[in-house]
Design an enzyme around this catalytic site. Structure first.
Site, PDB file in Angstrom:
ATOM      1  N   LYS A 273     147.150  76.837 -22.160  1.00  0.00           N
ATOM      2  CA  LYS A 273     148.550  76.723 -21.751  1.00  0.00           C
ATOM      3  C   LYS A 273     149.142  78.097 -21.492  1.00  0.00           C
ATOM      4  O   LYS A 273     148.707  79.074 -22.100  1.00  0.00           O
ATOM      5  CB  LYS A 273     149.358  76.070 -22.891  1.00  0.00           C
ATOM      6  CG  LYS A 273     149.126  74.595 -23.075  1.00  0.00           C
ATOM      7  CD  LYS A 273     150.048  74.064 -24.175  1.00  0.00           C
ATOM      8  CE  LYS A 273     149.843  72.578 -24.380  1.00  0.00           C
ATOM      9  NZ  LYS A 273     150.223  71.754 -23.224  1.00  0.00           N
ATOM     10  N   ARG A 347     145.235  62.119 -25.768  1.00  0.00           N
ATOM     11  CA  ARG A 347     144.702  60.795 -25.410  1.00  0.00           C
ATOM     12  C   ARG A 347     143.288  60.615 -25.944  1.00  0.00           C
ATOM     13  O   ARG A 347     142.861  59.491 -26.202  1.00  0.00           O
ATOM     14  CB  ARG A 347     144.777  60.606 -23.886  1.00  0.00           C
ATOM     15  CG  ARG A 347     143.944  61.595 -23.110  1.00  0.00           C
ATOM     16  CD  ARG A 347     144.336  61.643 -21.640  1.00  0.00           C
ATOM     17  NE  ARG A 347     145.609  62.331 -21.439  1.00  0.00           N
ATOM     18  CZ  ARG A 347     146.202  62.510 -20.261  1.00  0.00           C
ATOM     19  NH1 ARG A 347     145.646  62.037 -19.165  1.00  0.00           N
ATOM     20  NH2 ARG A 347     147.335  63.163 -20.163  1.00  0.00           N
TER      21      ARG A 347
HETATM   22  N1  BES Z   1     150.933  68.242 -26.120  1.00  0.00           N
HETATM   23  C1  BES Z   1     150.942  68.214 -24.704  1.00  0.00           C
HETATM   24  C2  BES Z   1     152.164  67.515 -24.125  1.00  0.00           C
HETATM   25  C3  BES Z   1     153.469  68.214 -24.352  1.00  0.00           C
HETATM   26  C4  BES Z   1     153.931  69.148 -23.461  1.00  0.00           C
HETATM   27  C5  BES Z   1     154.245  67.894 -25.460  1.00  0.00           C
HETATM   28  C6  BES Z   1     155.132  69.772 -23.689  1.00  0.00           C
HETATM   29  C7  BES Z   1     155.453  68.523 -25.677  1.00  0.00           C
HETATM   30  C8  BES Z   1     155.902  69.465 -24.793  1.00  0.00           C
HETATM   31  C9  BES Z   1     149.696  67.492 -24.175  1.00  0.00           C
HETATM   32  O1  BES Z   1     148.566  67.610 -24.955  1.00  0.00           O
HETATM   33  C10 BES Z   1     149.371  68.106 -22.856  1.00  0.00           C
HETATM   34  O2  BES Z   1     149.062  69.259 -22.829  1.00  0.00           O
HETATM   35  N2  BES Z   1     149.490  67.315 -21.796  1.00  0.00           N
HETATM   36  C11 BES Z   1     149.207  67.768 -20.490  1.00  0.00           C
HETATM   37  C12 BES Z   1     148.295  66.763 -19.845  1.00  0.00           C
HETATM   38  C13 BES Z   1     147.712  67.202 -18.546  1.00  0.00           C
HETATM   39  C14 BES Z   1     146.760  68.345 -18.723  1.00  0.00           C
HETATM   40  C15 BES Z   1     146.996  66.022 -17.937  1.00  0.00           C
HETATM   41  C16 BES Z   1     150.526  67.872 -19.729  1.00  0.00           C
HETATM   42  O3  BES Z   1     151.392  67.032 -19.924  1.00  0.00           O
HETATM   43  O4  BES Z   1     150.681  68.829 -18.974  1.00  0.00           O
HETATM   44 ZN    ZN Z   2     147.422  69.318 -24.518  1.00  0.00          ZN
END
Ligand code: BES
Ligand code: ZN
Ligand code: ZN
Length: 499
Positions: A273, A347
């Site tokens: 990230k 997921r």
């Molecule tokens: N934990 C994150 C989602 C999230 C983002 C929660 C911001 C709270 C604040 C999750 O694991 C994630 O990174 N999701 C990705 C999925 C994508 C790579 C398909 C997302 O939402 O960008």
């Molecule tokens: Zn994630």
């Protein structure tokens, strides 16, 4: 702190909070207040409009004692969450200056017909207003010393019994909420999977529900392959927490399975990230926290329900051992998964948690909660959690509970058209389409592949609502979203079963 409930104002109370909704009969309320304070009602009218969180102080003398009345505005048609938040912010802002003996008065015809929800919400709010996020400060704020006040709820005699119960419930919620806030707000180095498991064990022992914790070796033996794959890059081992609550006696009205995402820190893994907001990823266990809080509250309230809480927990970290984009992994269910993006880790662990819950407990209703996607935040903001379900009746009940508690949900589709985004060339399914469009929906479609065709499943994407801005800190902090809503939902089921 001591709380009492009485049907008259006692003489030792130095200040009374009078909560007032904008749409209540202000004429009557202000004339009663005018009588009490010897002030003209028009003057009170003029300076106080009962807008949300508005506070106006009035002074009066009684038995040679100078006293205060705080008029606390609740806005138009306040829901329980508005009452809770008004009290919470009132105490938070004034805790240094509040007198020790504080009353909350419902004696000015300022409460609804049945004041129970207001009593519960006000007690919950008053107690949470003392919440201090500075857990790791070596020097505590001095005003904390002044926090040990006595609170008296003044209520008409006919409501004494319901109000007493509501009061106890508000107190119980506040204590659990504070615990859950601490867990979610804790930094990842103070919140390993083991620490979450220890919390559950301790809460279970204290409140009377069963907790089993499967360790790394057992997780391997059980074949929770998706959980293992997310954990590969972490030096902290994973844990698989299974909580089970049954009332100590009496009839049980249904079996509910709750699964919560327990990622104690989400770096994104090798699909790392950006750093700007990465610190918030300590709260990527908000779903787990909601499950913990709901189990604890159900046990405190001795709900006549059989509740199973399952929390797969791990960090998602970067390491030479980390799962790599393109890797193919297994799952508890048996399907193979192509990991296109290691940041779509929630997921994966939920998939194992969901299949496990259905196979081992076969609950009547299966609900998972997860801070799952940024897509859900972009869709609904911080105003509602995303709701996905294969069961319309369940949706109606959850929506009702969401409206009642102010922990709102909004349904998004689960049409099969979206499933094709997850077709993998090499495995049974892939964890991300590569297409950011409709990300919250495709995430839900992924989960659906692992529920063993359970007929009453709901997935709640709480990414936008698990942490929010509040008076507690300059950063976003825990909300405890889901606990009040799920308890309300289950109370609804119990009422329906008894009717
Ligand atoms: N934990 C994150 C989602 C999230 C983002 C929660 C911001 C709270 C604040 C999750 O694991 C994630 O990174 N999701 C990705 C999925 C994508 C790579 C398909 C997302 O939402 O960008
Ligand atoms: Zn994630
Ligand atoms: Zn995550």
């Amino acid at each position: 702190m001591q709380i009492t409930i009485s049907h008259g104002e006692t003489s030792k109370t130095e200040a009374f909070i009078v909560p007032i909704a904008q749409n209540s009969n202000l004429d009557t309320i202000f004339s009663l207040l005018a009588e009490k304070t010897n002030l003209p009602a028009e003057l009170i009218w003029n300076d106080f409009k009962a807008t949300s969180r508005e506070v106006q102080t009035l002074y009066f003398t009684e038995n040679n004692q100078s006293k205060r009345i705080y008029l606390l505005g609740l806005g138009e048609s306040p829901r329980s969450i508005d009452v809770l938040n008004a009290f919470r912010s009132f105490v938070f802002k004034r805790k240094a200056n509040l007198p020790v003996n504080l009353g909350v008065s419902f004696l000015y015809k300022n409460a609804p017909e049945n004041p129970a929800t207001w009593v519960e919400a006000s007690v919950n709010g008053l107690l949470l207003g003392r919440y201090d996020i500075g857990l790791y400060k070596t020097v505590k704020k001095t005003e904390d010393d002044a926090l040990d006040f006595n609170i008296e709820i003044n209520i008409a005699e006919e409501h004494f019994v319901t109000a007493s119960n509501a009061f106890k419930k508000g107190e119980a919620f506040a204590a659990t909420h504070a615990e859950i806030f601490n867990l979610v707000n804790a930094p990842a180095n103070k919140k390993t999977p083991q620490i979450l498991a220890d919390w559950a064990v301790k809460s279970g022992a204290k409140h009377g529900y069963n907790v089993k914790v499967f360790d790394e070796k057992q997780i391997h033996e059980m074949g929770l392959h998706a959980l293992i794959s997310v954990n590969r890059g972490s030096e902290n081992p994973p844990a698989f927490i299974v909580m089970e609550y049954l009332p100590s006696s009496g009839k049980v009205h249904g079996k509910i399975g709750l699964v919560g995402k327990g990622v104690t820190f989400d770096t994104g893994g090798l699909s790392i990230k950006p750093s700007t907001n990465m610190h918030y990823m300590k709260s990527d266990m908000g779903g787990a926290a909601a499950v913990f809080g709901t189990l604890e509250m159900a046990a405190k309230l001795q709900l006549p329900m059989h509740i199973i809480g399952v929390v797969p927990t791990t960090e998602n970290s970067v390491d030479a051992f980390s799962t790599k984009p393109g890797d193919v992994i297994g799952s508890y269910q048996g399907k193979t998964i192509e990991v296109i993006d290691t940041d779509a880790e929630g997921r994966l662990i939920l998939a194992d948690g969901l299949t496990y819950t259905v196979r081992h407990y076969n609950p009547d209703v299966l609900i998972d909660l997860a801070t799952l996607t940024g897509s859900c935040i972009r869709t609904l903001g911080t105003y509602a959690g995303g709701l996905f379900s294969n069961n319309d009746e369940l949706v109606d009940k959850l929506n009702l509970a969401g409206e009642r508690t102010g922990e709102r949900l909004w349904r998004l589709p689960l049409w099969d058209d979206y499933r094709k985004e997850l077709k993998s060339d090499v495995a049974d399914i892939k964890n991300f389409s590569g297409n950011p469009a409709a990300g919250a929906i495709t995430a839900a479609k992924f989960l659906e592949d692992f529920i063993e065709k359970h007929p009453a499943w709901a997935h709640m994407d709480i990414a936008g609502v698990a942490v929010m801005d509040s008076e507690f800190s300059s950063q976003k902090s825990a909300t405890g979203f889901g606990i009040r809503m799920l308890i309300d939902y289950m109370e609804g089921l119990i009422d329906a079963a008894k009717a």
